[in-house]
Design a protein around this motif. Structure first.
Motif, mmCIF file in Angstrom:
data_model
loop_
_atom_site.group_PDB
_atom_site.id
_atom_site.type_symbol
_atom_site.label_atom_id
_atom_site.label_comp_id
_atom_site.label_asym_id
_atom_site.label_seq_id
_atom_site.Cartn_x
_atom_site.Cartn_y
_atom_site.Cartn_z
ATOM 1 N N GLN A 90 0.799 -1.214 0.020
ATOM 2 C CA GLN A 90 0.063 -0.033 -0.177
ATOM 3 C C GLN A 90 0.960 1.142 0.058
ATOM 4 O O GLN A 90 0.286 2.245 -0.045
ATOM 5 C CB GLN A 90 -0.923 0.108 1.214
ATOM 6 N N ASP A 91 2.055 1.048 0.121
ATOM 7 C CA ASP A 91 3.095 2.333 0.190
ATOM 8 C C ASP A 91 2.960 3.125 -1.066
ATOM 9 O O ASP A 91 3.473 2.291 -2.162
ATOM 10 C CB ASP A 91 4.451 1.876 0.706
ATOM 11 N N ASN A 92 2.831 4.282 -1.359
ATOM 12 C CA ASN A 92 2.913 5.207 -2.475
ATOM 13 C C ASN A 92 2.061 4.218 -3.547
ATOM 14 O O ASN A 92 2.558 4.413 -4.709
ATOM 15 C CB ASN A 92 4.432 4.947 -3.178
ATOM 16 N N LEU A 93 0.920 3.977 -3.521
ATOM 17 C CA LEU A 93 0.015 2.984 -4.395
ATOM 18 C C LEU A 93 -0.102 3.866 -5.535
ATOM 19 O O LEU A 93 -0.321 3.531 -6.720
ATOM 20 C CB LEU A 93 -1.163 2.828 -3.383
ATOM 21 N N GLU A 94 -0.627 5.356 -5.286
ATOM 22 C CA GLU A 94 -0.622 6.194 -6.425
ATOM 23 C C GLU A 94 0.239 6.114 -7.398
ATOM 24 O O GLU A 94 0.066 6.287 -8.508
ATOM 25 C CB GLU A 94 -1.034 7.495 -5.937
ATOM 26 N N ASP A 95 1.438 6.445 -6.822
ATOM 27 C CA ASP A 95 2.666 6.333 -7.916
ATOM 28 C C ASP A 95 2.935 5.077 -8.600
ATOM 29 O O ASP A 95 3.163 4.995 -9.755
ATOM 30 C CB ASP A 95 3.973 6.570 -6.881
ATOM 31 N N LYS A 96 2.654 3.770 -8.081
ATOM 32 C CA LYS A 96 2.960 2.734 -8.559
ATOM 33 C C LYS A 96 1.723 2.575 -9.501
ATOM 34 O O LYS A 96 1.853 1.857 -10.728
ATOM 35 C CB LYS A 96 2.654 1.687 -7.362
ATOM 36 N N ASN A 129 5.808 -3.910 -9.210
ATOM 37 C CA ASN A 129 5.603 -5.043 -10.187
ATOM 38 C C ASN A 129 4.237 -5.944 -10.057
ATOM 39 O O ASN A 129 3.392 -6.339 -10.889
ATOM 40 C CB ASN A 129 6.549 -6.243 -10.426
ATOM 41 N N LEU A 130 3.731 -5.951 -8.880
ATOM 42 C CA LEU A 130 2.496 -6.415 -8.366
ATOM 43 C C LEU A 130 1.571 -5.701 -8.945
ATOM 44 O O LEU A 130 0.508 -6.034 -9.515
ATOM 45 C CB LEU A 130 2.373 -6.746 -6.891
ATOM 46 N N VAL A 131 1.674 -4.295 -8.890
ATOM 47 C CA VAL A 131 0.485 -3.171 -9.202
ATOM 48 C C VAL A 131 0.503 -3.417 -10.773
ATOM 49 O O VAL A 131 -0.763 -3.412 -11.442
ATOM 50 C CB VAL A 131 0.700 -1.881 -8.737
ATOM 51 N N ILE A 132 1.677 -3.548 -11.309
ATOM 52 C CA ILE A 132 1.862 -3.475 -12.795
ATOM 53 C C ILE A 132 1.102 -4.863 -13.520
ATOM 54 O O ILE A 132 0.540 -4.627 -14.317
ATOM 55 C CB ILE A 132 3.171 -3.493 -13.225
ATOM 56 N N CYS A 133 1.254 -5.885 -12.730
ATOM 57 C CA CYS A 133 0.681 -7.144 -13.321
ATOM 58 C C CYS A 133 -0.729 -7.069 -13.171
ATOM 59 O O CYS A 133 -1.521 -7.587 -14.023
ATOM 60 C CB CYS A 133 1.381 -8.174 -12.435
ATOM 61 N N ARG A 134 -1.536 -6.425 -12.202
ATOM 62 C CA ARG A 134 -2.758 -6.280 -12.129
ATOM 63 C C ARG A 134 -3.217 -5.436 -13.383
ATOM 64 O O ARG A 134 -4.482 -5.811 -14.034
ATOM 65 C CB ARG A 134 -3.300 -5.574 -10.752
ATOM 66 N N LEU A 136 15.882 -20.196 -15.237
ATOM 67 C CA LEU A 136 15.773 -18.716 -15.802
ATOM 68 C C LEU A 136 16.562 -19.064 -17.255
ATOM 69 O O LEU A 136 16.047 -18.447 -18.200
ATOM 70 C CB LEU A 136 16.248 -17.885 -15.083
ATOM 71 N N LYS A 137 17.607 -19.787 -17.044
ATOM 72 C CA LYS A 137 18.313 -19.925 -18.356
ATOM 73 C C LYS A 137 17.771 -20.650 -19.369
ATOM 74 O O LYS A 137 18.307 -20.330 -20.505
ATOM 75 C CB LYS A 137 19.644 -20.692 -17.850
ATOM 76 N N ASN A 138 16.358 -21.047 -19.219
ATOM 77 C CA ASN A 138 15.832 -21.976 -20.339
ATOM 78 C C ASN A 138 14.983 -21.204 -21.010
ATOM 79 O O ASN A 138 14.277 -21.511 -22.237
ATOM 80 C CB ASN A 138 15.001 -22.992 -19.673
ATOM 81 N N TYR A 139 14.823 -19.755 -20.597
ATOM 82 C CA TYR A 139 13.802 -18.895 -21.430
ATOM 83 C C TYR A 139 14.561 -17.660 -22.047
ATOM 84 O O TYR A 139 15.608 -17.205 -21.767
ATOM 85 C CB TYR A 139 13.173 -18.411 -20.518
ATOM 86 N N HIS A 140 13.899 -17.112 -22.924
ATOM 87 C CA HIS A 140 14.563 -15.819 -23.565
ATOM 88 C C HIS A 140 13.083 -14.920 -23.417
ATOM 89 O O HIS A 140 12.023 -15.484 -23.830
ATOM 90 C CB HIS A 140 14.849 -15.955 -24.931
ATOM 91 N N VAL A 141 13.262 -13.726 -23.045
ATOM 92 C CA VAL A 141 11.927 -12.790 -23.169
ATOM 93 C C VAL A 141 12.416 -11.505 -23.732
ATOM 94 O O VAL A 141 13.323 -11.278 -23.797
ATOM 95 C CB VAL A 141 11.579 -12.389 -21.480
ATOM 96 N N ASP A 142 11.228 -10.986 -24.142
ATOM 97 C CA ASP A 142 11.306 -9.694 -24.976
ATOM 98 C C ASP A 142 11.809 -8.491 -23.932
ATOM 99 O O ASP A 142 12.271 -7.504 -24.438
ATOM 100 C CB ASP A 142 10.045 -9.018 -25.753
ATOM 101 N N LEU A 143 11.325 -8.512 -22.605
ATOM 102 C CA LEU A 143 11.239 -7.433 -21.894
ATOM 103 C C LEU A 143 11.429 -7.819 -20.240
ATOM 104 O O LEU A 143 10.645 -8.695 -20.097
ATOM 105 C CB LEU A 143 9.990 -6.386 -21.857
ATOM 106 N N TYR A 144 12.190 -7.240 -19.555
ATOM 107 C CA TYR A 144 12.280 -7.508 -18.334
ATOM 108 C C TYR A 144 12.007 -6.256 -17.403
ATOM 109 O O TYR A 144 12.591 -5.011 -17.665
ATOM 110 C CB TYR A 144 13.746 -7.696 -17.758
ATOM 111 N N LEU A 145 10.713 -6.092 -16.614
ATOM 112 C CA LEU A 145 10.390 -5.091 -15.667
ATOM 113 C C LEU A 145 11.121 -5.280 -14.372
ATOM 114 O O LEU A 145 11.020 -6.211 -13.477
ATOM 115 C CB LEU A 145 9.000 -5.197 -15.600
ATOM 116 N N LEU A 179 13.594 -0.184 -15.921
ATOM 117 C CA LEU A 179 13.755 -0.147 -14.732
ATOM 118 C C LEU A 179 12.362 0.661 -14.262
ATOM 119 O O LEU A 179 11.828 1.596 -14.798
ATOM 120 C CB LEU A 179 14.753 0.708 -14.062
ATOM 121 N N VAL A 180 11.750 0.030 -13.275
ATOM 122 C CA VAL A 180 10.326 0.550 -12.916
ATOM 123 C C VAL A 180 10.402 1.026 -11.391
ATOM 124 O O VAL A 180 10.669 0.075 -10.490
ATOM 125 C CB VAL A 180 8.980 -0.454 -13.136
#
Length: 266
Positions: free
Chosen positions: A74-80, A105-110, A163-172, A207-208
């Motif tokens: 809940q800290d800085n929720l509006e910013d997130k 990242n939890l707020v982003i995933c929502r 992790l080494k088994n994967y390749h992703v477009d983007l890391y947050l 970087l988020v």
């Protein structure tokens, strides 16, 4: 008890435990919530502590103790939420995205779960995995490993090997602090290794972090600030900060700066 004496005792508790809870201070000093809030406000103004949801942690530029996960949600929720709105504008359907364990990242995933239906998410965060469980379109990989009950995530060599088994477009990527001089910093050694592992398997890194993370440094360096493709933050970051980082070839995007859907990928 005089305010100065009470505040001195609050600092003694804080230096001993690394964190204080408002409800506990009310009981300890047999006083009101408003009195404790004023004490914490005064101490924060003097730079001795940083207020978080439900209490306070030690202040200063170098912080090496995190507030409990449930407090930080809940800290800085509006910013997130501003950060989450901005991230959604650089995401495309069918992207593969790595997300480390953080309350930002939890707020982003929502937000992603509401707006997208064909994403591939790789994470070590238990709370994030629960958020995506109910969306049948988005696919999620929860990395295995040792369970860190404090940060609600998986860590350790098993996590890194998977992790080494994967390749992703983007890391947050999340962080505890960022400066041009020190770079991007964090606190936990195990989580630090997971962050570096996610960097290795990602084409792009964002970087988020909220404006409160700027000009702060914690114990462990993740990478140089210039190692990320850009920083997405809330609207609390000033134009002066953006210009300062631009001189170091680090691009900062505030939520208000992103107009419509954009892409940082080729």
């Amino acid at each position: 008890m005089l305010a100065g004496e009470r505040q001195q005792k609050i600092m003694e508790i804080l230096k001993r435990d690394g964190i204080v809870y408002t409800k506990d201070l009310i009981q300890t000093f047999s006083t009101s919530r408003e009195t404790i809030r004023r004490d914490l406000h005064d101490l924060e103004e003097q730079g001795f502590l940083r207020k978080v949801y439900g209490g306070a942690t030690l202040g200063g530029e170098r912080q090496n103790i995190l507030a409990p996960y449930e407090m930080r949600v809940q800290d800085n929720l509006e910013d997130k939420q501003e950060i989450a709105d901005a991230v959604c504008k650089v995401i495309r359907e069918e992207m593969a995205i790595a997300m480390d364990s953080s309350t930002t990242n939890l707020v982003i995933c929502r937000a992603l779960n509401r707006q997208f239906h064909s994403l591939h998410i790789i994470t070590n965060s238990i709370p994030i995995s629960k958020e995506f469980r109910e969306n049948d379109g988005n696919q999620l990989v929860l990395l295995g490993g040792n369970f860190d009950k404090t940060e609600r995530c998986t860590i350790g060599q098993s996590t890194l090997d998977q992790l080494k088994n994967y390749h992703v477009d983007l890391y947050l990527m999340s962080c505890c602090g960022v400066t041009l001089e020190t770079g991007i910093t964090d606190i936990g050694e195990a989580e630090l290794q997971v962050k570096r592992g996610m960097m290795e398997v990602s084409d792009k890194i964002i970087l988020v972090c909220s404006h409160s993370r700027f000009a702060k440094a914690t114990l462990l360096k993740v990478c140089d600030a210039g190692a990320v493709d850009c920083i997405i933050t809330d609207n609390g970051v000033t134009d002066e900060v953006i210009a300062h980082y631009a001189h170091g070839n680090v691009k900062i995007l505030r939520s208000c700066d992103i107009k419509g859907q954009v892409s940082i990928l080729p």
